[in-house]
Scaffold this motif. Structure first.
Motif, PDB file in Angstrom:
ATOM      1  N   VAL A  56       0.837  -1.206   0.000  1.00 58.73           N
ATOM      2  CA  VAL A  56       0.000   0.000   0.000  1.00 58.73           C
ATOM      3  C   VAL A  56       0.869   1.252   0.000  1.00 58.73           C
ATOM      4  O   VAL A  56       0.613   2.198  -0.746  1.00 58.73           O
ATOM      5  CB  VAL A  56      -0.970   0.007   1.196  1.00 58.73           C
ATOM      6  CG1 VAL A  56      -1.782   1.278   1.231  1.00 58.73           C
ATOM      7  CG2 VAL A  56      -1.892  -1.209   1.141  1.00 58.73           C
ATOM      8  N   GLY A  57       1.906   1.259   0.819  1.00 55.55           N
ATOM      9  CA  GLY A  57       2.804   2.410   0.883  1.00 55.55           C
ATOM     10  C   GLY A  57       3.436   2.693  -0.468  1.00 55.55           C
ATOM     11  O   GLY A  57       3.469   3.836  -0.923  1.00 55.55           O
ATOM     12  N   HIS A  58       3.926   1.656  -1.126  1.00 54.72           N
ATOM     13  CA  HIS A  58       4.520   1.832  -2.454  1.00 54.72           C
ATOM     14  C   HIS A  58       3.494   2.368  -3.432  1.00 54.72           C
ATOM     15  O   HIS A  58       3.787   3.254  -4.239  1.00 54.72           O
ATOM     16  CB  HIS A  58       5.097   0.520  -2.971  1.00 54.72           C
ATOM     17  CG  HIS A  58       6.344   0.109  -2.284  1.00 54.72           C
ATOM     18  ND1 HIS A  58       6.829  -1.171  -2.339  1.00 54.72           N
ATOM     19  CD2 HIS A  58       7.217   0.794  -1.504  1.00 54.72           C
ATOM     20  CE1 HIS A  58       7.949  -1.251  -1.640  1.00 54.72           C
ATOM     21  NE2 HIS A  58       8.201  -0.076  -1.123  1.00 54.72           N
ATOM     22  N   ASN A  59       2.278   1.832  -3.384  1.00 56.37           N
ATOM     23  CA  ASN A  59       1.214   2.276  -4.278  1.00 56.37           C
ATOM     24  C   ASN A  59       0.905   3.749  -4.071  1.00 56.37           C
ATOM     25  O   ASN A  59       0.779   4.510  -5.031  1.00 56.37           O
ATOM     26  CB  ASN A  59      -0.034   1.424  -4.057  1.00 56.37           C
ATOM     27  CG  ASN A  59      -1.165   1.802  -4.974  1.00 56.37           C
ATOM     28  OD1 ASN A  59      -1.862   2.783  -4.725  1.00 56.37           O
ATOM     29  ND2 ASN A  59      -1.334   1.023  -6.024  1.00 56.37           N
ATOM     30  N   LEU A  60       0.796   4.175  -2.828  1.00 60.47           N
ATOM     31  CA  LEU A  60       0.469   5.563  -2.537  1.00 60.47           C
ATOM     32  C   LEU A  60       1.599   6.505  -2.950  1.00 60.47           C
ATOM     33  O   LEU A  60       1.356   7.591  -3.463  1.00 60.47           O
ATOM     34  CB  LEU A  60       0.142   5.733  -1.054  1.00 60.47           C
ATOM     35  CG  LEU A  60      -1.130   5.033  -0.572  1.00 60.47           C
ATOM     36  CD1 LEU A  60      -1.250   5.130   0.936  1.00 60.47           C
ATOM     37  CD2 LEU A  60      -2.362   5.585  -1.264  1.00 60.47           C
ATOM     38  N   ILE A  61       2.826   6.092  -2.732  1.00 60.61           N
ATOM     39  CA  ILE A  61       3.983   6.918  -3.114  1.00 60.61           C
ATOM     40  C   ILE A  61       4.073   7.025  -4.637  1.00 60.61           C
ATOM     41  O   ILE A  61       4.268   8.103  -5.181  1.00 60.61           O
ATOM     42  CB  ILE A  61       5.289   6.349  -2.527  1.00 60.61           C
ATOM     43  CG1 ILE A  61       5.296   6.566  -1.011  1.00 60.61           C
ATOM     44  CG2 ILE A  61       6.515   6.994  -3.172  1.00 60.61           C
ATOM     45  CD1 ILE A  61       6.378   5.811  -0.285  1.00 60.61           C
ATOM     46  N   LEU A  62       3.892   5.906  -5.343  1.00 57.66           N
ATOM     47  CA  LEU A  62       3.970   5.932  -6.809  1.00 57.66           C
ATOM     48  C   LEU A  62       2.860   6.785  -7.404  1.00 57.66           C
ATOM     49  O   LEU A  62       3.088   7.488  -8.389  1.00 57.66           O
ATOM     50  CB  LEU A  62       3.918   4.510  -7.369  1.00 57.66           C
ATOM     51  CG  LEU A  62       5.158   3.659  -7.108  1.00 57.66           C
ATOM     52  CD1 LEU A  62       4.930   2.239  -7.593  1.00 57.66           C
ATOM     53  CD2 LEU A  62       6.384   4.259  -7.765  1.00 57.66           C
ATOM     54  N   ASP A  63       1.665   6.743  -6.814  1.00 64.58           N
ATOM     55  CA  ASP A  63       0.558   7.581  -7.283  1.00 64.58           C
ATOM     56  C   ASP A  63       0.916   9.061  -7.221  1.00 64.58           C
ATOM     57  O   ASP A  63       0.500   9.846  -8.058  1.00 64.58           O
ATOM     58  CB  ASP A  63      -0.705   7.325  -6.470  1.00 64.58           C
ATOM     59  CG  ASP A  63      -1.543   6.198  -7.016  1.00 64.58           C
ATOM     60  OD1 ASP A  63      -1.148   5.610  -8.043  1.00 64.58           O
ATOM     61  OD2 ASP A  63      -2.587   5.886  -6.424  1.00 64.58           O
ATOM     62  N   LYS A  64       1.671   9.421  -6.196  1.00 64.06           N
ATOM     63  CA  LYS A  64       2.038  10.818  -6.013  1.00 64.06           C
ATOM     64  C   LYS A  64       2.897  11.342  -7.163  1.00 64.06           C
ATOM     65  O   LYS A  64       2.855  12.516  -7.500  1.00 64.06           O
ATOM     66  CB  LYS A  64       2.788  10.973  -4.684  1.00 64.06           C
ATOM     67  CG  LYS A  64       3.163  12.389  -4.340  1.00 64.06           C
ATOM     68  CD  LYS A  64       3.828  12.476  -2.983  1.00 64.06           C
ATOM     69  CE  LYS A  64       4.210  13.909  -2.668  1.00 64.06           C
ATOM     70  NZ  LYS A  64       4.829  14.047  -1.369  1.00 64.06           N
ATOM     71  N   TYR A  65       3.668  10.444  -7.789  1.00 64.50           N
ATOM     72  CA  TYR A  65       4.599  10.877  -8.826  1.00 64.50           C
ATOM     73  C   TYR A  65       4.091  10.616 -10.242  1.00 64.50           C
ATOM     74  O   TYR A  65       4.801  10.853 -11.196  1.00 64.50           O
ATOM     75  CB  TYR A  65       5.957  10.189  -8.626  1.00 64.50           C
ATOM     76  CG  TYR A  65       6.615  10.669  -7.354  1.00 64.50           C
ATOM     77  CD1 TYR A  65       7.214  11.919  -7.306  1.00 64.50           C
ATOM     78  CD2 TYR A  65       6.610   9.889  -6.213  1.00 64.50           C
ATOM     79  CE1 TYR A  65       7.793  12.389  -6.139  1.00 64.50           C
ATOM     80  CE2 TYR A  65       7.191  10.337  -5.037  1.00 64.50           C
ATOM     81  CZ  TYR A  65       7.784  11.576  -5.000  1.00 64.50           C
ATOM     82  OH  TYR A  65       8.359  12.026  -3.856  1.00 64.50           O
ATOM     83  N   GLU A  66       2.866  10.153 -10.380  1.00 59.36           N
ATOM     84  CA  GLU A  66       2.308   9.923 -11.728  1.00 59.36           C
ATOM     85  C   GLU A  66       1.580  11.131 -12.220  1.00 59.36           C
ATOM     86  O   GLU A  66       1.136  11.974 -11.548  1.00 59.36           O
ATOM     87  CB  GLU A  66       1.386   8.714 -11.710  1.00 59.36           C
ATOM     88  CG  GLU A  66       2.160   7.425 -11.582  1.00 59.36           C
ATOM     89  CD  GLU A  66       1.252   6.204 -11.670  1.00 59.36           C
ATOM     90  OE1 GLU A  66       0.017   6.337 -11.715  1.00 59.36           O
ATOM     91  OE2 GLU A  66       1.805   5.116 -11.708  1.00 59.36           O
TER      92      GLU A  66
END
Length: 66
Positions: A56-66
């Motif tokens: 979940v953490g990775h998903n949320l962080i990656l969403d921030k940079y898309e």
């Protein structure tokens, strides 16, 4: 001594679960609320997979940079 202990002695038996339709942020909040690092994803009685706080953490962080 951990070598002689069985999984049943240290496992979590009161497990929280989620379904595939649940929002990622809500799933993360539940993990934090229950101080859990993972949560089975189920559809009725069928285990579909497992989601972890790291997932979940990775998903949320990656969403921030898309």
């Amino acid at each position: 001594m951990m070598i002689t202990r069985k999984v049943s002695e240290i496992m979590t038996s009161d497990v929280i679960t989620t379904t595939p339709e649940i929002d990622v942020v809500y799933a993360f909040e539940k993990l934090m609320e229950y101080k859990s690092s993972s949560c089975p994803v189920v559809d009725g009685d069928k285990l579909l997979g497992i989601i972890t706080a790291t997932d979940v953490g990775h998903n949320l962080i990656l969403d921030k940079y898309e």
